[in-house]
Scaffold this motif. Structure first.
Motif, PDB file in Angstrom:
ATOM      1  N   PRO A 128     -32.301  -4.063  -7.631  1.00 47.16           N
ATOM      2  CA  PRO A 128     -31.348  -5.076  -7.168  1.00 47.16           C
ATOM      3  C   PRO A 128     -31.670  -6.495  -7.623  1.00 47.16           C
ATOM      4  O   PRO A 128     -30.901  -7.402  -7.377  1.00 47.16           O
ATOM      5  N   ASP A 129     -32.764  -6.774  -8.271  1.00 45.27           N
ATOM      6  CA  ASP A 129     -33.178  -8.156  -8.504  1.00 45.27           C
ATOM      7  C   ASP A 129     -33.756  -8.338  -9.887  1.00 45.27           C
ATOM      8  O   ASP A 129     -34.966  -8.427 -10.050  1.00 45.27           O
ATOM      9  N   PRO A 130     -32.909  -8.402 -10.921  1.00 49.65           N
ATOM     10  CA  PRO A 130     -33.429  -8.570 -12.278  1.00 49.65           C
ATOM     11  C   PRO A 130     -33.970  -9.972 -12.486  1.00 49.65           C
ATOM     12  O   PRO A 130     -33.742 -10.873 -11.684  1.00 49.65           O
ATOM     13  N   VAL A 131     -34.656 -10.168 -13.586  1.00 54.72           N
ATOM     14  CA  VAL A 131     -35.142 -11.487 -13.953  1.00 54.72           C
ATOM     15  C   VAL A 131     -33.944 -12.409 -14.209  1.00 54.72           C
ATOM     16  O   VAL A 131     -33.002 -12.033 -14.881  1.00 54.72           O
ATOM     17  N   MET A 132     -33.979 -13.670 -13.639  1.00 56.99           N
ATOM     18  CA  MET A 132     -32.870 -14.615 -13.812  1.00 56.99           C
ATOM     19  C   MET A 132     -33.170 -15.569 -14.949  1.00 56.99           C
ATOM     20  O   MET A 132     -34.280 -16.102 -15.053  1.00 56.99           O
ATOM     21  N   THR A 133     -32.203 -15.779 -15.789  1.00 55.68           N
ATOM     22  CA  THR A 133     -32.302 -16.783 -16.845  1.00 55.68           C
ATOM     23  C   THR A 133     -31.137 -17.740 -16.721  1.00 55.68           C
ATOM     24  O   THR A 133     -30.078 -17.400 -16.186  1.00 55.68           O
ATOM     25  N   VAL A 134     -31.347 -18.970 -17.193  1.00 55.82           N
ATOM     26  CA  VAL A 134     -30.262 -19.954 -17.210  1.00 55.82           C
ATOM     27  C   VAL A 134     -30.165 -20.559 -18.601  1.00 55.82           C
ATOM     28  O   VAL A 134     -31.168 -20.708 -19.302  1.00 55.82           O
ATOM     29  N   THR A 135     -28.969 -20.863 -19.015  1.00 54.19           N
ATOM     30  CA  THR A 135     -28.725 -21.553 -20.278  1.00 54.19           C
ATOM     31  C   THR A 135     -27.761 -22.697 -20.025  1.00 54.19           C
ATOM     32  O   THR A 135     -27.015 -22.690 -19.039  1.00 54.19           O
ATOM     33  N   ALA A 136     -27.787 -23.693 -20.884  1.00 52.25           N
ATOM     34  CA  ALA A 136     -26.891 -24.850 -20.737  1.00 52.25           C
ATOM     35  C   ALA A 136     -26.441 -25.329 -22.106  1.00 52.25           C
ATOM     36  O   ALA A 136     -27.229 -25.342 -23.057  1.00 52.25           O
ATOM     37  N   THR A 137     -25.187 -25.726 -22.185  1.00 49.84           N
ATOM     38  CA  THR A 137     -24.632 -26.286 -23.412  1.00 49.84           C
ATOM     39  C   THR A 137     -23.787 -27.500 -23.071  1.00 49.84           C
ATOM     40  O   THR A 137     -23.390 -27.705 -21.921  1.00 49.84           O
ATOM     41  N   SER A 138     -23.513 -28.318 -24.078  1.00 51.27           N
ATOM     42  CA  SER A 138     -22.584 -29.440 -23.931  1.00 51.27           C
ATOM     43  C   SER A 138     -21.610 -29.397 -25.089  1.00 51.27           C
ATOM     44  O   SER A 138     -21.795 -28.643 -26.046  1.00 51.27           O
ATOM     45  N   THR A 139     -20.583 -30.231 -24.999  1.00 43.08           N
ATOM     46  CA  THR A 139     -19.626 -30.302 -26.099  1.00 43.08           C
ATOM     47  C   THR A 139     -20.162 -31.095 -27.276  1.00 43.08           C
ATOM     48  O   THR A 139     -19.478 -31.265 -28.277  1.00 43.08           O
ATOM     49  N   GLY A 140     -21.395 -31.609 -27.151  1.00 43.26           N
ATOM     50  CA  GLY A 140     -22.070 -32.170 -28.309  1.00 43.26           C
ATOM     51  C   GLY A 140     -22.025 -33.678 -28.411  1.00 43.26           C
ATOM     52  O   GLY A 140     -21.615 -34.376 -27.478  1.00 43.26           O
ATOM     53  N   ALA A 141     -22.459 -34.187 -29.557  1.00 40.04           N
ATOM     54  CA  ALA A 141     -22.512 -35.621 -29.796  1.00 40.04           C
ATOM     55  C   ALA A 141     -21.125 -36.240 -29.668  1.00 40.04           C
ATOM     56  O   ALA A 141     -20.114 -35.623 -29.997  1.00 40.04           O
ATOM     57  N   THR A 142     -21.096 -37.480 -29.194  1.00 38.40           N
ATOM     58  CA  THR A 142     -19.817 -38.105 -28.911  1.00 38.40           C
ATOM     59  C   THR A 142     -19.965 -39.616 -29.010  1.00 38.40           C
ATOM     60  O   THR A 142     -21.027 -40.121 -29.375  1.00 38.40           O
ATOM     61  N   THR A 143     -18.890 -40.343 -28.685  1.00 39.10           N
ATOM     62  CA  THR A 143     -18.933 -41.796 -28.621  1.00 39.10           C
ATOM     63  C   THR A 143     -18.388 -42.260 -27.276  1.00 39.10           C
ATOM     64  O   THR A 143     -17.799 -41.488 -26.522  1.00 39.10           O
ATOM     65  N   ALA A 144     -18.581 -43.547 -26.985  1.00 32.89           N
ATOM     66  CA  ALA A 144     -18.243 -44.109 -25.681  1.00 32.89           C
ATOM     67  C   ALA A 144     -16.799 -43.826 -25.297  1.00 32.89           C
ATOM     68  O   ALA A 144     -15.891 -43.895 -26.127  1.00 32.89           O
ATOM     69  N   GLY A 145     -16.609 -43.508 -24.019  1.00 38.65           N
ATOM     70  CA  GLY A 145     -15.277 -43.326 -23.474  1.00 38.65           C
ATOM     71  C   GLY A 145     -14.714 -41.938 -23.592  1.00 38.65           C
ATOM     72  O   GLY A 145     -13.659 -41.648 -23.027  1.00 38.65           O
ATOM     73  N   ARG A 146     -15.400 -41.061 -24.309  1.00 35.40           N
ATOM     74  CA  ARG A 146     -14.869 -39.718 -24.500  1.00 35.40           C
ATOM     75  C   ARG A 146     -15.466 -38.755 -23.481  1.00 35.40           C
ATOM     76  O   ARG A 146     -16.631 -38.882 -23.097  1.00 35.40           O
TER      77      ARG A 146
END
Length: 824
Positions: free
Chosen positions: A64-82
């Motif tokens: 009932p309790d496998p090893v937990m992993t987490v991942t994270a992503t973003s939409t990437g490089a950007t400029t001000a106001g976006r």
């Protein structure tokens, strides 16, 4: 992309070095996974990479309790106001998740307790890395990972809109337009829907015509000012003038000679003034609140109070206000001002044209001992023989005591009191002022601030406010060869006043006492602010052209005082705007058909012929320019400044040596700059390198394109160089040296083009910069027949309009489909 995996053991090859008797790794794995019924639905691909496919194949389905992993992503490089989206993933079901900012300029994370969160990239001067941690919590254990986002400096983030002659509002791809508040829209539940066929009445409770200068004021749930409220607010906007042919079933009656019908005149009068209207955003959609208790129309018939040095002066006495302390209404309200204590300034521009002045008036005034008034009225354009715009003074009211119409007749009667208390000879002196309105108090009486002078006020914008420093308020006098002014308060700024509840009392504090100055521009790129103070220099009773007798006299006759001081005549000074970062003041000089080659100077260096393909050529400075100045020492209290010209309006096909001096191209050429505004410092469009918005009111380039809105990141005074310009017009040639900012290039871009025959004017935004309000004024203004309009906007905005639908001035709201800051 950043990934974090949980390590559950240590394996140094095949050699067992643990002699403690503790359970082996394989035993731990077997025991842990035996608690689950299934494994394959809960372990990520990264777990497979750590443990190998053999481990997965050998695990039982009851763990009932496998090893937990987490991942994270973003939409990437950007400029001000976006907008930036952060996405977190977990390999198992968890109790909760959360996003936390770890480094970089602080931002507000939306949906921070969800796997998918977002934020708006902040304004930074150079590329800056920000990092965010994603936490997943299960059974008291937190597993985390971080993701990095690189943010660049503010930059215009849209493709320029092409020039257009279509009957619609065009904006860049990725943006949406909503028509929000139109001529005739009801402001109370009891007012019927607008028929738009000329039969509508009661414009004291409807939107007026010719929407112009405008401010959005945030509104809290309790109805108080809230500088951070993005979804509820009050729009306060001017109604400058009227498209009279569309207001009546078949156009106006007896407009050439009178008498005018009372009902028609009342409608026309009430269509002028100011609206205060509540607006809300629900599920991303904007609308106005018909039944809001804040809704209010301020018209030429609304009671007003005078404040400042001219209050109670004899020149303000009329049949309505025998003591010169009150008046009725405000008219031809063009640009505006937004005060840091949450009030609205509306500015009276072409007010003089509404007054009737019959032949013989000058003699009556002279015989009454008021001969100076004749020179004053001449200087403001109220000459003998004027019939008055729309002939309201010719109305014979049904109620003989009704002075609504008689007040527009400024002709003095020889049989009445010489002090003006029995007629309306002094009524013109009650106009030409800056008027302060408290939008949050519908019962408040607007105040005319006389210390700011009397002229064709285009707008009044406050400079940067610094604690302990006296604030400055910048103004243009919109007429050919008039001047640029600033008023410096006598009172240093106190930050606590921004949250005061008696807002008009704060206005009393900062706007009723101080020094009014007029600008002189020198050829070497410097300038002086010349004080308009009675008793100084030529502003005395000894002045032969016009003898001044008091400070009130100087303020009532601001133009005459500026003449006496030798101020620089400009090419129609219109809107002013202040860069919230640098404090530099910009002013649009919209055009000047009377500028001759003989009268060019460094600050107004062009006189030329601008060809048109659809009608006759225009001459003078037909396309206008934008001048800017930086106060010495960067303080509002300065009495000197440096200046240059940010950009010259011109068609991109015109001569770059004499006309298109700013090197404009098809993406940014414009003509007749008018409205001007900087993004708010509460969002990235007003930070680091703020965005400046330029609106046009043009007649010289309308054979090529309708009027437009442009966005710019304008740089600073002195970022260009000097240029020698030769003007040739009507057989006269003159060469001057001027100062021009750097070529705008891609930092100036066309953002919007309006419908047929309109002016783009009035602009403001929500505090977060994600909703931009813009006014579209007088579409279809050139039609001769109201039943054959030359525009059907705003009906044409959503598709094909029904033939014959009359156009309406309106406020639109522009949003980005991705929720980002407008323009960036």
């Amino acid at each position: 992309m950043s990934i974090n995996d949980v390590t559950v053991g240590y394996d140094d090859g095949d050699i067992d070095t643990n002699r403690s008797g503790a359970p082996s790794l394989n035993t731990l794995i077997a025991e842990r996974y035996s608690r689950r019924q299934t494994l394959m639905g809960g372990i990520s691909a990264m777990t497979t990479a750590v443990f190998g496919s053999a481990l997965l194949a050998g695990c039982g389905s009851d763990d009932p309790d496998p090893v937990m992993t987490v991942t994270a992503t973003s939409t990437g490089a950007t400029t001000a106001g976006r907008p930036v989206t952060l996405t977190g993933n977990t390999s198992t079901n968890v109790d909760s998740v959360a996003w936390t900012q770890v480094s970089g300029p602080s931002v507000t994370i939306s949906n921070a307790t969800s796997a998918t969160a977002s934020f708006v990239a902040p304004a930074v001067a150079t590329g800056t890395e920000m990092s965010f941690r994603f936490d997943a919590i299960k059974g008291g254990t937190t597993t985390s990972t971080t993701v990095a986002v690189t943010v660049g400096a503010p930059a215009l983030g849209f493709t320029a809109v092409a020039k257009s002659l279509a009957d619609t509002v065009a904006v860049p791809s990725g943006y949406a337009v909503t028509v929000l508040y139109r001529l005739g829209d009801p402001l109370a539940a009891s007012v019927p829907a607008f028929a738009n066929d000329g039969t509508d009445t009661n414009f004291a409770q409807r939107a007026g015509d010719h929407h112009d200068g405008m401010t959005y004021f945030g509104l809290s749930a309790t109805g108080t000012p809230d500088a951070s409220a993005n979804g509820r607010g009050l729009l306060v906007l001017n109604h400058e003038n009227i498209s009279i042919r569309y207001l009546h079933p078949n156009g106006p009656t007896n407009l050439s000679s009178g008498p005018r019908p009372e009902a028609e005149a009342l409608k026309e009068i009430e269509c002028h003034g100011v609206s205060v209207v509540e607006v809300t955003q629900t599920n991303g959609s904007w609308s106005y609140v018909v039944q809001s208790s804040f809704n209010r129309r301020i018209t030429p018939n609304t009671p007003m109070s005078f404040s400042g040095p001219v209050r109670g002066n004899a020149v303000l006495r009329t049949r309505y206000s025998t003591d010169g302390t009150t008046g009725r209404g405000t008219i031809n309200n063009c640009a505006n001002g937004t005060m840091p204590w949450h009030t609205y300034l509306t500015c009276e521009e072409n007010w003089a044209g509404y007054f009737r002045r019959l032949a013989g008036d000058a003699t009556v005034r002279t015989n009454a001992g008021n001969s100076k008034q004749n020179e004053s009225m001449r200087r403001y354009g109220i000459t003998e023989g004027r019939t008055g715009n729309y002939l309201w003074a010719t109305v014979s009211p049904s109620d003989a005591s009704n002075i609504t119409y008689a007040r527009w007749n400024a002709t003095a009667s020889a049989s009445l009191a010489a002090d003006g208390t029995a007629d309306f000879r002094n009524e013109p002196f009650q106009y030409g002022w800056v008027v302060e309105i408290d939008p949050y108090n519908p019962n408040s009486v607007p105040r005319k601030r006389t210390a700011l002078g009397r002229m064709n006020h285009e707008g009044c914008q406050v400079g940067r406010t610094v604690a302990g420093v006296r604030p400055a308020f910048y103004m243009g006098d919109d007429a050919q060869n008039e001047y640029i002014y600033k008023f410096v308060s006598a009172t240093p700024w106190a930050a606590a006043d921004a949250s005061a509840t008696d807002r008009l009392a704060v206005g009393d504090k900062y706007l009723d006492s101080g020094t009014l100055y007029v600008a002189r521009f020198n050829a070497d790129g410097t300038g002086q602010w010349l004080p308009l103070v009675y008793g100084q220099g030529p502003l005395t009773g000894a002045n032969a052209a016009y003898p001044f007798d008091s400070q009130a006299d100087v303020l009532v006759n601001t133009r005459l005082a500026a003449d006496a001081l030798g101020a620089t005549p400009m090419d129609r000074p219109e809107w002013t705007a202040v860069n919230p970062v640098t404090g530099e003041m910009y002013c649009t000089l919209t055009n000047n058909s009377s500028r001759t080659a003989a009268r060019v100077d460094a600050a107004n260096p062009r006189a030329y012929t601008d060809p048109k393909t659809t009608s006759g050529a225009t001459t003078g400075n037909a396309n206008g320019h934008i001048i800017r100045l930086r106060e010495t020492g960067d303080t509002s209290e300065a009495t000197s400044f440096a200046w240059d010209i940010y950009a010259f309006g011109a068609g991109s096909d015109l001569d770059p040596a004499t006309i298109n001096l700013s090197g404009l191209d098809a993406s940014n050429d414009f003509s007749s700059p008018d409205g001007l505004w900087f993004g708010l410092p509460s969002n990235p469009s007003g930070q680091v390198t703020p965005v400046m918005w330029i609106e046009t009111d043009d007649g010289a380039y309308t054979d090529v394109t309708n009027c437009m809105l442009l966005a710019a990141i304008p740089g600073s005074v002195g970022d260009g160089g000097t240029r020698t310009v030769t003007s040739t017009l009507s057989g006269t040639t003159k060469t001057v040296t001027t100062r021009i900012g750097k070529t705008p290039g891609a930092t100036l871009r066309r953002f919007l083009v309006g419908p047929k025959e309109c002016e783009i004017t009035g602009i403001h935004s929500t505090p977060d910069g994600r909703s931009l309000f813009v006014n579209i004024q007088h579409p279809g203004e050139d039609a001769a027949n109201p039943n054959q309009p030359t525009s059907n906007w705003p009906y044409s905005q959503g598709g094909a309009a029904t033939s014959g639908q009359r156009p309406r001035s309106a406020t639109i709201v522009i949003t980005r489909n991705d929720g980002g800051v407008i323009g960036l």
